[in-house]
Design a protein around this motif. Structure first.
Motif, PDB file in Angstrom:
ATOM      1  N   SER A 120     -17.552  16.550 -40.606  1.00  0.00           N
ATOM      2  CA  SER A 120     -18.028  17.021 -39.310  1.00  0.00           C
ATOM      3  C   SER A 120     -17.055  16.677 -38.187  1.00  0.00           C
ATOM      4  O   SER A 120     -16.635  15.533 -38.036  1.00  0.00           O
ATOM      5  N   THR A 121     -16.747  17.681 -37.391  1.00  0.00           N
ATOM      6  CA  THR A 121     -15.813  17.478 -36.285  1.00  0.00           C
ATOM      7  C   THR A 121     -16.374  16.589 -35.180  1.00  0.00           C
ATOM      8  O   THR A 121     -15.606  16.077 -34.378  1.00  0.00           O
ATOM      9  N   ILE A 122     -17.660  16.375 -35.160  1.00  0.00           N
ATOM     10  CA  ILE A 122     -18.219  15.505 -34.115  1.00  0.00           C
ATOM     11  C   ILE A 122     -17.660  14.086 -34.246  1.00  0.00           C
ATOM     12  O   ILE A 122     -17.526  13.376 -33.266  1.00  0.00           O
ATOM     13  N   PHE A 123     -17.266  13.705 -35.462  1.00  0.00           N
ATOM     14  CA  PHE A 123     -16.718  12.367 -35.659  1.00  0.00           C
ATOM     15  C   PHE A 123     -15.223  12.304 -35.403  1.00  0.00           C
ATOM     16  O   PHE A 123     -14.702  11.245 -35.099  1.00  0.00           O
ATOM     17  N   ASN A 124     -14.517  13.413 -35.546  1.00  0.00           N
ATOM     18  CA  ASN A 124     -13.067  13.311 -35.378  1.00  0.00           C
ATOM     19  C   ASN A 124     -12.526  14.062 -34.170  1.00  0.00           C
ATOM     20  O   ASN A 124     -11.346  13.999 -33.917  1.00  0.00           O
ATOM     21  N   GLN A 125     -13.368  14.750 -33.398  1.00  0.00           N
ATOM     22  CA  GLN A 125     -12.884  15.409 -32.184  1.00  0.00           C
ATOM     23  C   GLN A 125     -13.275  14.674 -30.922  1.00  0.00           C
ATOM     24  O   GLN A 125     -12.743  14.944 -29.876  1.00  0.00           O
ATOM     25  N   GLN A 126     -14.219  13.771 -31.014  1.00  0.00           N
ATOM     26  CA  GLN A 126     -14.630  13.026 -29.836  1.00  0.00           C
ATOM     27  C   GLN A 126     -13.629  11.898 -29.593  1.00  0.00           C
ATOM     28  O   GLN A 126     -13.337  11.127 -30.493  1.00  0.00           O
ATOM     29  N   PRO A 127     -13.097  11.795 -28.380  1.00  0.00           N
ATOM     30  CA  PRO A 127     -12.189  10.671 -28.116  1.00  0.00           C
ATOM     31  C   PRO A 127     -12.970   9.370 -28.196  1.00  0.00           C
ATOM     32  O   PRO A 127     -14.064   9.259 -27.672  1.00  0.00           O
ATOM     33  N   ARG A 128     -12.409   8.416 -28.885  1.00  0.00           N
ATOM     34  CA  ARG A 128     -13.095   7.133 -29.037  1.00  0.00           C
ATOM     35  C   ARG A 128     -12.181   6.004 -28.566  1.00  0.00           C
ATOM     36  O   ARG A 128     -10.992   6.007 -28.822  1.00  0.00           O
ATOM     37  N   ARG A 129     -12.802   5.073 -27.918  1.00  0.00           N
ATOM     38  CA  ARG A 129     -12.052   3.879 -27.557  1.00  0.00           C
ATOM     39  C   ARG A 129     -11.966   2.995 -28.783  1.00  0.00           C
ATOM     40  O   ARG A 129     -12.882   2.940 -29.590  1.00  0.00           O
ATOM     41  N   LYS A 130     -10.884   2.299 -28.874  1.00  0.00           N
ATOM     42  CA  LYS A 130     -10.738   1.372 -29.981  1.00  0.00           C
ATOM     43  C   LYS A 130     -11.641   0.168 -29.748  1.00  0.00           C
ATOM     44  O   LYS A 130     -11.654  -0.411 -28.673  1.00  0.00           O
ATOM     45  N   ALA A 131     -12.414  -0.176 -30.752  1.00  0.00           N
ATOM     46  CA  ALA A 131     -13.328  -1.308 -30.627  1.00  0.00           C
ATOM     47  C   ALA A 131     -12.539  -2.608 -30.650  1.00  0.00           C
ATOM     48  O   ALA A 131     -11.615  -2.774 -31.427  1.00  0.00           O
ATOM     49  N   SER A 132     -12.934  -3.521 -29.795  1.00  0.00           N
ATOM     50  CA  SER A 132     -12.278  -4.826 -29.794  1.00  0.00           C
ATOM     51  C   SER A 132     -12.721  -5.603 -31.029  1.00  0.00           C
ATOM     52  O   SER A 132     -13.711  -5.262 -31.679  1.00  0.00           O
ATOM     53  N   GLY A 133     -12.006  -6.673 -31.341  1.00  0.00           N
ATOM     54  CA  GLY A 133     -12.368  -7.512 -32.479  1.00  0.00           C
ATOM     55  C   GLY A 133     -13.778  -8.063 -32.333  1.00  0.00           C
ATOM     56  O   GLY A 133     -14.511  -8.187 -33.304  1.00  0.00           O
ATOM     57  N   TYR A 134     -14.176  -8.359 -31.098  1.00  0.00           N
ATOM     58  CA  TYR A 134     -15.522  -8.873 -30.844  1.00  0.00           C
ATOM     59  C   TYR A 134     -16.575  -7.830 -31.216  1.00  0.00           C
ATOM     60  O   TYR A 134     -17.568  -8.141 -31.865  1.00  0.00           O
TER      61      TYR A 134
END
Length: 156
Positions: A120-134
């Motif tokens: 599904s493109t909803i998971f790979n077309q949405q810009p996502r911020r990189k999650a911090s280690g926390y």
């Protein structure tokens, strides 16, 4: 079934949740369009693009996120459901953006694989911020460690 229609159906399978997150009306129109013998991927792409041009609408996005959650509801634990509902609530209150909820659903998708959703493109077309280690640690605690501790505490 002709080759054009098969290609259109494949394109739809990949984009349906992204479209649903923009407009349930267009989603339904596309479903009807795909029932016709003349359905083709070029026309479908135009319909999908029209949906993607729409502004964010929280109720449309929440509807799509809840549909995606449906793939996990029988596998996910109580804590995972609670966390999902908490994220939806925070999104409604403008405390987080939709990408936070999608990121959590993506985490669940890794834990409970589903080939259909993975495409599904909803998971790979949405810009996502990189999650911090926390954030990664907190997610791991919520999805793995807490249920393990509860099972041990209950004697299982």
């Amino acid at each position: 079934m002709n080759t054009q229609k098969k290609a259109a159906q494949k394109l739809w399978a990949e984009n349906k949740y992204l479209v649903l997150s923009k407009s349930q009306k267009i989603y339904k129109e596309i479903r009807e369009y795909l029932k016709t013998d003349t359905a083709n991927p070029d026309e479908l792409k135009l319909l999908i693009d029209n949906a993607l041009k729409l502004d964010e609408n929280k109720s449309e996005i929440i509807n799509a996120l809840q549909h995606i959650w449906g793939y996990f509801k029988n596998s996910a634990g109580k804590d995972e459901k609670t966390h999902f509902l908490h994220l939806i609530s925070r999104y409604k209150e403008n405390k987080i953006d939709q990408n936070e909820v999608l990121s959590y659903l993506s985490t669940l998708l890794k834990k409970y694989p589903n080939k259909y959703l993975e495409a599904s493109t909803i998971f790979n077309q949405q810009p996502r911020r990189k999650a911090s280690g926390y954030v990664v640690l907190i997610r791991w605690l919520q999805s793995a460690l807490i249920p393990l501790l509860r099972r041990r505490a209950s004697g299982y």
